[in-house]
Design a protein around this motif. Structure first.
Motif, PDB file in Angstrom:
ATOM      1  N   GLY A 228       0.693  -1.157   0.059  1.00  0.00           N
ATOM      2  CA  GLY A 228      -0.025  -0.198  -0.039  1.00  0.00           C
ATOM      3  C   GLY A 228       0.758   1.047  -0.165  1.00  0.00           C
ATOM      4  O   GLY A 228       0.262   2.393  -0.189  1.00  0.00           O
ATOM      5  N   HIS A 229       2.200   1.324   0.194  1.00  0.00           N
ATOM      6  CA  HIS A 229       3.056   2.396   0.271  1.00  0.00           C
ATOM      7  C   HIS A 229       3.010   2.671  -1.156  1.00  0.00           C
ATOM      8  O   HIS A 229       3.260   2.257  -2.025  1.00  0.00           O
ATOM      9  CB  HIS A 229       4.386   1.989   0.697  1.00  0.00           C
ATOM     10  CG  HIS A 229       5.261   3.006   1.075  1.00  0.00           C
ATOM     11  ND1 HIS A 229       5.768   3.992   0.147  1.00  0.00           N
ATOM     12  CD2 HIS A 229       5.641   3.631   2.149  1.00  0.00           C
ATOM     13  CE1 HIS A 229       6.573   4.871   0.709  1.00  0.00           C
ATOM     14  NE2 HIS A 229       6.516   4.745   1.930  1.00  0.00           N
ATOM     15  N   PRO A 230       2.981   4.273  -1.305  1.00  0.00           N
ATOM     16  CA  PRO A 230       2.971   4.928  -2.765  1.00  0.00           C
ATOM     17  C   PRO A 230       4.335   4.553  -3.548  1.00  0.00           C
ATOM     18  O   PRO A 230       4.298   4.319  -4.786  1.00  0.00           O
ATOM     19  CB  PRO A 230       3.062   6.355  -2.172  1.00  0.00           C
ATOM     20  CG  PRO A 230       2.437   6.387  -1.072  1.00  0.00           C
ATOM     21  CD  PRO A 230       2.777   5.259  -0.420  1.00  0.00           C
ATOM     22  N   ASP A 231       5.418   4.233  -2.957  1.00  0.00           N
ATOM     23  CA  ASP A 231       6.634   3.851  -3.551  1.00  0.00           C
ATOM     24  C   ASP A 231       6.477   2.549  -4.009  1.00  0.00           C
ATOM     25  O   ASP A 231       7.444   2.117  -4.832  1.00  0.00           O
ATOM     26  CB  ASP A 231       7.860   4.002  -2.638  1.00  0.00           C
ATOM     27  CG  ASP A 231       8.251   5.480  -2.530  1.00  0.00           C
ATOM     28  OD1 ASP A 231       7.745   6.417  -2.954  1.00  0.00           O
ATOM     29  OD2 ASP A 231       9.092   5.759  -1.586  1.00  0.00           O
ATOM     30  N   VAL A 232       5.454   1.921  -3.672  1.00  0.00           N
ATOM     31  CA  VAL A 232       5.419   0.397  -4.134  1.00  0.00           C
ATOM     32  C   VAL A 232       4.316   0.449  -5.153  1.00  0.00           C
ATOM     33  O   VAL A 232       4.252  -0.250  -6.175  1.00  0.00           O
ATOM     34  CB  VAL A 232       5.270  -0.476  -2.985  1.00  0.00           C
ATOM     35  CG1 VAL A 232       4.797  -2.034  -3.629  1.00  0.00           C
ATOM     36  CG2 VAL A 232       6.229  -0.597  -1.914  1.00  0.00           C
ATOM     37  N   LEU A 233       2.994   0.932  -4.566  1.00  0.00           N
ATOM     38  CA  LEU A 233       1.859   0.833  -5.534  1.00  0.00           C
ATOM     39  C   LEU A 233       2.037   1.545  -6.740  1.00  0.00           C
ATOM     40  O   LEU A 233       1.464   1.006  -7.836  1.00  0.00           O
ATOM     41  CB  LEU A 233       0.527   1.389  -4.716  1.00  0.00           C
ATOM     42  CG  LEU A 233      -0.935   1.474  -5.149  1.00  0.00           C
ATOM     43  CD1 LEU A 233      -1.081  -0.181  -5.334  1.00  0.00           C
ATOM     44  CD2 LEU A 233      -1.515   2.059  -4.357  1.00  0.00           C
ATOM     45  N   LEU A 234       2.427   2.787  -6.671  1.00  0.00           N
ATOM     46  CA  LEU A 234       2.455   3.449  -7.926  1.00  0.00           C
ATOM     47  C   LEU A 234       3.528   2.925  -8.886  1.00  0.00           C
ATOM     48  O   LEU A 234       2.969   2.827 -10.195  1.00  0.00           O
ATOM     49  CB  LEU A 234       2.755   5.009  -7.643  1.00  0.00           C
ATOM     50  CG  LEU A 234       1.787   5.831  -6.971  1.00  0.00           C
ATOM     51  CD1 LEU A 234       2.087   7.228  -6.756  1.00  0.00           C
ATOM     52  CD2 LEU A 234       0.418   5.957  -7.634  1.00  0.00           C
ATOM     53  N   PRO A 235       4.659   2.589  -8.704  1.00  0.00           N
ATOM     54  CA  PRO A 235       5.252   1.848  -9.779  1.00  0.00           C
ATOM     55  C   PRO A 235       4.857   0.623 -10.070  1.00  0.00           C
ATOM     56  O   PRO A 235       4.964   0.342 -11.399  1.00  0.00           O
ATOM     57  CB  PRO A 235       6.735   1.683  -9.073  1.00  0.00           C
ATOM     58  CG  PRO A 235       6.720   2.663  -7.873  1.00  0.00           C
ATOM     59  CD  PRO A 235       5.582   2.919  -7.441  1.00  0.00           C
ATOM     60  N   LEU A 236       4.334  -0.138  -9.319  1.00  0.00           N
ATOM     61  CA  LEU A 236       3.748  -1.425  -9.768  1.00  0.00           C
ATOM     62  C   LEU A 236       2.570  -1.358 -10.864  1.00  0.00           C
ATOM     63  O   LEU A 236       2.524  -1.829 -11.717  1.00  0.00           O
ATOM     64  CB  LEU A 236       3.243  -2.156  -8.359  1.00  0.00           C
ATOM     65  CG  LEU A 236       4.326  -2.831  -7.520  1.00  0.00           C
ATOM     66  CD1 LEU A 236       3.858  -3.680  -6.647  1.00  0.00           C
ATOM     67  CD2 LEU A 236       5.256  -3.832  -8.752  1.00  0.00           C
ATOM     68  N   VAL A 237       1.760  -0.427 -10.311  1.00  0.00           N
ATOM     69  CA  VAL A 237       0.627  -0.133 -11.332  1.00  0.00           C
ATOM     70  C   VAL A 237       1.075   0.397 -12.457  1.00  0.00           C
ATOM     71  O   VAL A 237       0.602   0.030 -13.716  1.00  0.00           O
ATOM     72  CB  VAL A 237      -0.369   0.821 -10.727  1.00  0.00           C
ATOM     73  CG1 VAL A 237      -1.487   1.399 -11.716  1.00  0.00           C
ATOM     74  CG2 VAL A 237      -1.136   0.472  -9.566  1.00  0.00           C
ATOM     75  N   GLY A 238       1.991   1.434 -12.728  1.00  0.00           N
ATOM     76  CA  GLY A 238       2.383   2.114 -13.807  1.00  0.00           C
ATOM     77  C   GLY A 238       3.278   1.115 -14.649  1.00  0.00           C
ATOM     78  O   GLY A 238       3.167   0.974 -15.852  1.00  0.00           O
ATOM     79  N   GLY A 239       3.925   0.158 -13.971  1.00  0.00           N
ATOM     80  CA  GLY A 239       4.841  -0.833 -14.758  1.00  0.00           C
ATOM     81  C   GLY A 239       3.755  -1.852 -15.310  1.00  0.00           C
ATOM     82  O   GLY A 239       3.944  -2.456 -16.551  1.00  0.00           O
ATOM     83  N   ALA A 240       2.855  -2.286 -14.656  1.00  0.00           N
ATOM     84  CA  ALA A 240       2.099  -3.395 -15.059  1.00  0.00           C
ATOM     85  C   ALA A 240       1.268  -2.839 -16.400  1.00  0.00           C
ATOM     86  O   ALA A 240       0.744  -3.372 -17.449  1.00  0.00           O
ATOM     87  CB  ALA A 240       0.895  -3.758 -13.928  1.00  0.00           C
ATOM     88  N   LEU A 241       0.668  -1.446 -16.334  1.00  0.00           N
ATOM     89  CA  LEU A 241       0.030  -0.699 -17.344  1.00  0.00           C
ATOM     90  C   LEU A 241       0.728  -0.843 -18.702  1.00  0.00           C
ATOM     91  O   LEU A 241       0.492  -1.050 -19.651  1.00  0.00           O
ATOM     92  CB  LEU A 241      -0.289   0.652 -17.031  1.00  0.00           C
ATOM     93  CG  LEU A 241      -1.692   0.570 -15.938  1.00  0.00           C
ATOM     94  CD1 LEU A 241      -1.784   2.012 -15.759  1.00  0.00           C
ATOM     95  CD2 LEU A 241      -2.847   0.111 -16.855  1.00  0.00           C
ATOM     96  N   LEU A 242       2.213  -0.276 -18.507  1.00  0.00           N
ATOM     97  CA  LEU A 242       3.256  -0.136 -19.324  1.00  0.00           C
ATOM     98  C   LEU A 242       3.492  -1.642 -20.071  1.00  0.00           C
ATOM     99  O   LEU A 242       3.788  -1.578 -21.296  1.00  0.00           O
ATOM    100  CB  LEU A 242       4.336   0.479 -19.041  1.00  0.00           C
ATOM    101  CG  LEU A 242       4.153   1.824 -18.826  1.00  0.00           C
ATOM    102  CD1 LEU A 242       5.703   2.418 -18.051  1.00  0.00           C
ATOM    103  CD2 LEU A 242       4.143   2.843 -20.226  1.00  0.00           C
ATOM    104  N   LEU A 243       3.536  -2.718 -19.260  1.00  0.00           N
ATOM    105  CA  LEU A 243       3.916  -3.914 -19.714  1.00  0.00           C
ATOM    106  C   LEU A 243       2.419  -4.504 -20.665  1.00  0.00           C
ATOM    107  O   LEU A 243       2.735  -5.117 -21.463  1.00  0.00           O
ATOM    108  CB  LEU A 243       3.818  -4.836 -18.450  1.00  0.00           C
ATOM    109  CG  LEU A 243       4.247  -6.459 -18.744  1.00  0.00           C
ATOM    110  CD1 LEU A 243       5.414  -6.484 -19.599  1.00  0.00           C
ATOM    111  CD2 LEU A 243       4.444  -7.271 -17.721  1.00  0.00           C
ATOM    112  N   THR A 244       1.245  -4.086 -20.361  1.00  0.00           N
ATOM    113  CA  THR A 244       0.270  -4.603 -20.916  1.00  0.00           C
ATOM    114  C   THR A 244       0.160  -3.722 -22.486  1.00  0.00           C
ATOM    115  O   THR A 244      -0.123  -4.535 -23.277  1.00  0.00           O
ATOM    116  CB  THR A 244      -1.081  -4.156 -20.258  1.00  0.00           C
ATOM    117  OG1 THR A 244      -1.030  -4.859 -18.799  1.00  0.00           O
ATOM    118  CG2 THR A 244      -2.380  -4.568 -21.029  1.00  0.00           C
TER     119      THR A 244
END
Length: 492
Positions: A228-244
């Motif tokens: 839930g930490h912003p330094d975890v959640l934001l990169p993971l969501v952004g990375g998943a969207l870019l990977l898709t």
């Protein structure tokens, strides 16, 4: 040098030349991982800063690995290998002269650029030299750095820190890199660049940032707040969207994509890639837990923990020969299922262990676990390339390395959070490790089930890389969990 039966001399010479340089990359990660605490003290910085010595290296790998197929199409395999090994050597020397944490982090990026090209290219060169023959035997040799790294890395790192300055951690790479460059220059057959492929700029702008986001987010999971930490959640969501977005783009672009996903249409390739992801999660995740168990539950120091892990490495070394011979008699599916089962069964004693469990029992379990690890990696790496044409091999190499790298980060992140959460809720570090090891066993059980998706009968001398072995024909177009674990276990 005696030639292994069935492997021609030129292919074997190429493999040896590649391994001498490649082992420097594997050793570097395991050596540096045990030194982060000492580096923080000597450079007078906190854990949040010194962790970038590992994170920056990891992110550099993520940026460079997707470009290896394109670079090989431009430079040729031999030139690219020599260039990457030279960059890694330069980064190692620069790290030894670092004057503060910022300079050390910057020089680790240089190392990561070289290492990021070497990891997938190492498999590509060997596969294309072999021309699809004797894959089981060759993979037992290619897996050697992975087996030796966990044995020698922590021990060498601990010994250096015990008698000398941390700068010698990076000088260890120099003789290996120099020898690797000389051997590669003499032994790897000269090749010319293949069909010149235009750089897929859109794919690069999607895939490299995607991997950086995923790896960066996962490396921060041990912070307070977890996923839930912003330094975890934001990169993971952004990375998943870019990977898709990259997947959709690559499917449209086909063979012109930065990484051709069409190789995943092959059942052996997609099943082996998925299993290598789970292998990374299971093996690297457990490699986070095991040294921490010896230190926090049994009271050993870092060097002692490294020495106690030697049986696992020994088992992995022994099983290289066993797995290669088994592949000649039974299917890769059978070998992989048996290997994952051994890894899972041998992890259970740690899930049941306490502070008084006999050490001999746990050392025996580590030996068996190592046997299973070697049995798993060899058939998966061999099967992943069965049936592929020569130009497809670099793309499969990149995908398998990315799968291992991301899978390892996922396993480390999940088990770090589980360990920290269990330590807080249970109030007992021993109980926390029991829960974490049960979860690691669960990863392995899932891998056992997925291993049944591997082809039941695959000829490992089938076309994999095409062409005549070692002719030099034109080719076509992957740790630092220790510090994460230390931060994850603060709650204890």
């Amino acid at each position: 040098m005696s030639v292994s039966p069935g492997i021609d001399r030129t292919t074997l010479r190429t493999t040896v030349a590649v391994l001498v340089g490649g082992i420097a990359v594997i050793l570097d990660s395991t050596i540096v991982s045990v030194a982060l605490h000492q580096l923080a003290q000597d450079l007078d910085v906190g854990v949040s800063t010194i962790q970038w010595v590992s994170t920056a290296y990891l992110l550099a790998l993520g940026v460079v690995m997707p470009t290896v197929g394109w670079l090989q199409s431009r430079l040729g395999a031999k030139r690219l290998w020599l260039a990457a090994l030279t960059v890694f050597l330069l980064g190692s020397v620069l790290c030894s002269f670092a004057w503060n944490a910022d300079s050390l982090i910057a020089f680790r990026v240089v190392q990561g650029v070289g290492g990021g090209a070497m990891l997938p290219l190492m498999t590509t060169i060997v596969m294309q030299a072999a021309g699809g023959h004797n894959l089981g035997k060759l993979m037992s040799v290619v897996a050697l750095p992975t087996a030796i790294g966990p044995i020698l890395g922590p021990v060498i790192g601990g010994l250096i820190l015990g008698v000398g300055d941390w700068r010698w951690l990076f000088w260890v790479n120099v003789p290996l890199c120099v020898a690797g460059i000389l051997l590669a220059w003499r032994l790897i057959p000269a090749d010319e660049p293949g069909r010149r492929v235009r750089l897929d700029i859109v794919g690069l702008l999607l895939l490299s940032p995607a991997l950086v986001g995923l790896l960066f987010g996962l490396s921060n999971v041990a912070r307070e707040g977890g996923f839930g930490h912003p330094d975890v959640l934001l990169p993971l969501v952004g990375g998943a969207l870019l990977l898709t977005a990259f997947v959709l783009w690559a499917l449209r672009r086909g063979g012109e994509a930065l990484v051709d996903l069409a190789v995943l249409r092959s059942r052996p390739t997609w099943s082996a890639t998925a299993l290598l992801f789970l292998t990374g999660a299971s093996l690297y995740g457990a490699m986070l837990l095991l040294p921490l168990y010896w230190q926090q539950v049994r009271g050993t120091d870092a060097l002692g923990a490294g020495l106690l892990l030697i049986p696992q490495g020994v088992g992995s070394l022994v099983s290289r020969v066993v797995a290669a011979r088994l592949l000649d008699k039974v299917s890769p599916r059978t070998v992989a299922v048996a290997g994952f089962a051994l890894v899972g069964v041998a992890t259970v004693p740690f899930a049941l262990a306490g502070a008084d469990t006999p050490i001999w029992l746990l050392l025996a379990a580590l030996l068996v676990r190592g046997l299973g690890m070697g049995m798993v990696v060899i058939p998966l790496m061999a099967v992943a390339f069965v049936g592929l044409e020569r130009p497809e091999v670099p793309h499969a190499s990149i995908l398998t390395r990315i799968a291992q790298q991301v899978g390892g980060s996922v396993g480390v992140a999940l088990l770090a959070v589980i360990l920290a959460t269990a330590a807080t809720s249970k109030g007992s570090i021993t109980s926390a490790f029991d829960i974490a090891f049960w979860c690691a066993t669960g990863f392995t059980a899932l891998a056992v089930l997925l291993a049944f998706a591997l082809p039941s009968r695959v000829g490992l001398d089938a076309s994999a890389g095409g062409g005549t072995p070692a002719t030099g024909a034109p080719p076509g177009p992957a740790a630092d969990a220790t510090e994460v674990g230390k931060r994850a276990s603060i709650a204890s």
